[in-house]
Design a protein around this motif. Structure first.
Motif, short mmCIF file in Angstrom:
data_model
loop_
_atom_site.label_atom_id
_atom_site.label_comp_id
_atom_site.label_asym_id
_atom_site.label_seq_id
_atom_site.Cartn_x
_atom_site.Cartn_y
_atom_site.Cartn_z
N GLY A 177 55.83 43.14 38.27
CA GLY A 177 55.66 41.84 37.98
C GLY A 177 54.42 41.54 37.17
O GLY A 177 53.82 40.29 37.39
N ALA A 178 53.63 42.56 36.74
CA ALA A 178 52.26 42.08 35.59
C ALA A 178 53.07 42.33 34.23
O ALA A 178 53.76 41.62 33.72
N SER A 179 52.31 43.16 33.54
CA SER A 179 52.63 43.13 32.17
C SER A 179 54.17 43.28 31.55
O SER A 179 54.56 42.56 30.69
N GLN A 180 54.80 44.05 32.41
CA GLN A 180 56.18 44.36 32.02
C GLN A 180 57.12 43.51 32.77
O GLN A 180 58.22 43.84 32.29
N SER A 192 54.53 41.73 47.81
CA SER A 192 53.80 40.53 47.14
C SER A 192 52.79 41.50 46.13
O SER A 192 52.46 41.05 45.04
N SER A 193 52.86 42.68 46.41
CA SER A 193 51.93 43.72 45.51
C SER A 193 52.35 43.85 44.10
O SER A 193 51.88 44.38 43.24
N ILE A 194 53.92 43.51 44.09
CA ILE A 194 54.24 43.82 42.69
C ILE A 194 53.67 43.12 41.60
O ILE A 194 53.84 43.30 40.47
N VAL A 195 52.96 41.87 42.01
CA VAL A 195 52.17 41.04 40.98
C VAL A 195 51.19 41.71 40.19
O VAL A 195 50.96 41.39 39.04
N THR A 196 50.68 42.86 40.94
CA THR A 196 49.61 43.75 39.88
C THR A 196 50.45 44.84 39.46
O THR A 196 49.61 45.82 39.02
N ILE A 197 51.59 45.24 39.70
CA ILE A 197 52.06 46.52 39.06
C ILE A 197 52.54 46.19 37.44
O ILE A 197 53.23 45.39 37.23
N ASP A 198 51.72 47.02 36.85
CA ASP A 198 52.07 46.83 35.36
C ASP A 198 53.24 47.62 34.83
O ASP A 198 54.03 47.28 33.85
N GLN A 199 53.63 48.72 35.53
CA GLN A 199 54.78 49.68 34.82
C GLN A 199 55.83 50.21 35.82
O GLN A 199 55.63 49.99 37.06
N PRO A 200 56.92 50.12 35.33
CA PRO A 200 58.33 50.42 36.38
C PRO A 200 58.11 51.74 36.94
O PRO A 200 58.71 51.86 37.84
N HIS A 201 57.27 52.70 36.55
CA HIS A 201 57.11 53.99 37.02
C HIS A 201 55.86 54.09 37.95
O HIS A 201 55.60 55.09 38.58
N ASP A 202 55.37 52.88 38.37
CA ASP A 202 54.24 52.87 39.24
C ASP A 202 54.57 53.25 40.68
O ASP A 202 55.94 53.37 41.27
N THR A 208 53.39 35.86 27.81
CA THR A 208 54.42 35.48 28.70
C THR A 208 54.17 36.36 30.20
O THR A 208 54.44 35.72 31.12
N SER A 209 53.71 37.34 30.08
CA SER A 209 53.35 38.27 31.35
C SER A 209 52.21 37.57 32.12
O SER A 209 52.51 37.38 33.12
N ARG A 210 51.17 36.94 31.55
CA ARG A 210 50.13 36.11 32.28
C ARG A 210 50.70 35.06 32.86
O ARG A 210 50.36 34.74 34.03
N ALA A 211 51.35 34.48 32.09
CA ALA A 211 52.09 33.08 32.63
C ALA A 211 53.01 33.26 33.77
O ALA A 211 52.64 32.83 35.10
N PHE A 212 53.84 34.43 33.71
CA PHE A 212 54.63 34.77 35.01
C PHE A 212 53.90 35.16 36.04
O PHE A 212 54.32 35.01 37.15
N SER A 213 52.88 36.17 35.80
CA SER A 213 52.45 36.67 36.75
C SER A 213 51.54 35.48 37.61
O SER A 213 51.15 35.65 38.86
#
Length: 423
Positions: free
Chosen positions: A186-189, A241-251, A392-397
């Motif tokens: 839910g963050a950068s990617q 809800s923690s997915i908003v801080t996840i940057d990578q799909p391999h987290d 875009t990532s910031r706006a969606f986050s």
């Protein structure tokens, strides 16, 4: 990954694996910056390169994808940075425009590729002012991944094909198993699933204007719709809800939930899925793999994802262009993908044709073969794709976290991208 029937003559450059052509100059030290997770494997590959080229040492630098673009641009602008950098396909034009990477035609004086530069795919994304400035390194795309036992428990007999069906399946999993339904970074990617959502509905942040230029391809309402769709998984308790801080799909929080059977569905690139399959088989030897892949969701149009991948560029400031080019040739050789970089597909037609997919990967092969597109107008317009990705990532986050309403976030995002197109 198995690549068979490798053509003997030249997929592995003789200057890399034999002493022929070793230059007599003093030892040089190269810096190679790498952004993926296979750090140990890449270090082993570089050890092999050093053994074949004893007058060249390679320092492996690692950096996260979210920092890689800006860091390289900052360093190279002041004459610093790694000799060879690992970047996204779509950053190449921007870096060429900034004058921080070398043109390929200036490097091939040190050695040609055995099958020529045309053997690489997506070379159009390396072009700037009629020259290529990067070498496509690996090809990939994203697709859907499913935990089949959880779908069965939820009474889901067919994989969802549309975004509405995905939401319904996610709700069913949550209600019947109490596990998470669909989760995503839910963050950068989040940039990737958001674009897939738009493309599948025949929209895009930037589209051709029909007059040889480009224009905004979404309305505020389109963006609000996308924000609310992804936010609904969090609001309805189907994704943490923690997915908003996840940057990578391999987290680990995503992969471990899939491994433990606490999450039913996810979206990820090929290499992440292969990590997931390997991790399950290592932890559960001999047990059937409870995963299946499928194409992305469709909307009013086809389920499009991007033809993505990684590119290698040589820093304009390198003091050792010949040795840097030797390293690039080694990194694009067949044995690197066979022995070390096995989670990636090579971005070369001669090697891609030899790939054998396992049954669990058929969704990725279908997606890659039938439902991918390049970034096209995104990379060709005046907008800097990397900057657009970031805003875009910031706006969606901000929308997903509730920091701002979807309406406010969408309005700000539309204004930012409109400005980028016009600048």
């Amino acid at each position: 990954m198995m690549i068979t029937k490798i053509i003997k003559a030249g997929l592995i450059s003789a200057t890399l694996l034999t002493s022929t052509g070793l230059s007599a100059h003093a030892e040089s030290v190269l810096k190679f910056r790498f952004n993926d997770g296979e750090r140990e494997e890449m270090r082993a590959a570089l050890d092999e390169f050093e053994a074949a080229n004893p007058d060249i040492k390679v320092e492996l630098q690692t950096i996260s994808w979210k920092d890689a673009r800006d860091q390289f641009l900052r360093e190279a602008a002041v004459g610093q940075g790694p000799d060879v950098a690992h970047i996204a396909f779509v950053w190449t034009k921007e870096m060429a425009e900034a004058g921080v990477v070398k043109a390929i035609e200036d490097l091939t004086q040190y050695g040609e590729f055995a099958n020529g530069f045309d053997d690489f795919i997506a070379t159009d994304l390396t072009q700037y002012n009629g020259k290529a400035y990067g070498v496509p390194w690996s090809a990939d795309t994203w697709a859907m991944v499913y935990r089949t036992d959880l779908l069965e428990q939820a009474g889901i007999e067919e994989l969802p094909k549309t975004w509405n069906e995905l939401k319904a399946a996610s709700t069913a999993v949550k209600q019947t198993t109490s596990n998470s339904g669909f989760s995503f970074p839910g963050a950068s990617q989040i940039w990737f699933p958001v674009n897939y959502y738009l493309w599948s509905n025949d929209k895009g942040f930037i589209v051709e204007d029909g007059n040889g230029g480009y224009k905004l391809g979404v309305t505020k309402e389109d963006v609000v719709d996308a924000m609310n769709y992804f936010k609904s998984f969090i609001d309805d308790g189907e994704a943490p809800s923690s997915i908003v801080t996840i940057d990578q799909p391999h987290d680990p929080s995503i992969l471990q939930a899939l491994l433990d059977g606490q999450q039913a569905m996810a979206v990820m690139p090929t290499n992440t899925y292969r990590q997931l399959l390997s991790a399950f088989e290592e932890a559960n030897p001999g047990e059937p793999v409870p995963f299946m892949s499928g194409p992305m969701m469709a909307g009013t149009g086809e389920p499009k994802t991007h033809l993505g991948g990684r590119t290698l560029v040589v820093n304009e400031n390198t003091a050792n262009p010949e040795d840097a080019w030797k390293l690039v040739q080694f990194l694009t050789s067949a044995q690197l993908f066979e022995k070390y970089y096995t989670n990636q597909f090579p971005a070369q037609k001669s090697l891609l044709s030899e790939i054998e997919y396992r049954p669990e990967e058929k969704g990725f092969s279908t997606q890659l073969a039938n439902y991918t597109r390049t970034w096209g107008p995104y990379a060709e317009s005046k907008a800097q794709l990397g900057q657009m990705w970031n805003v875009t990532s910031r706006a969606f986050s901000a929308s997903l976290s509730g920091q701002k309403t979807s309406e406010v976030s969408a309005e700000e995002l539309i204004a930012e991208i409109s400005r980028m197109i016009e600048d």
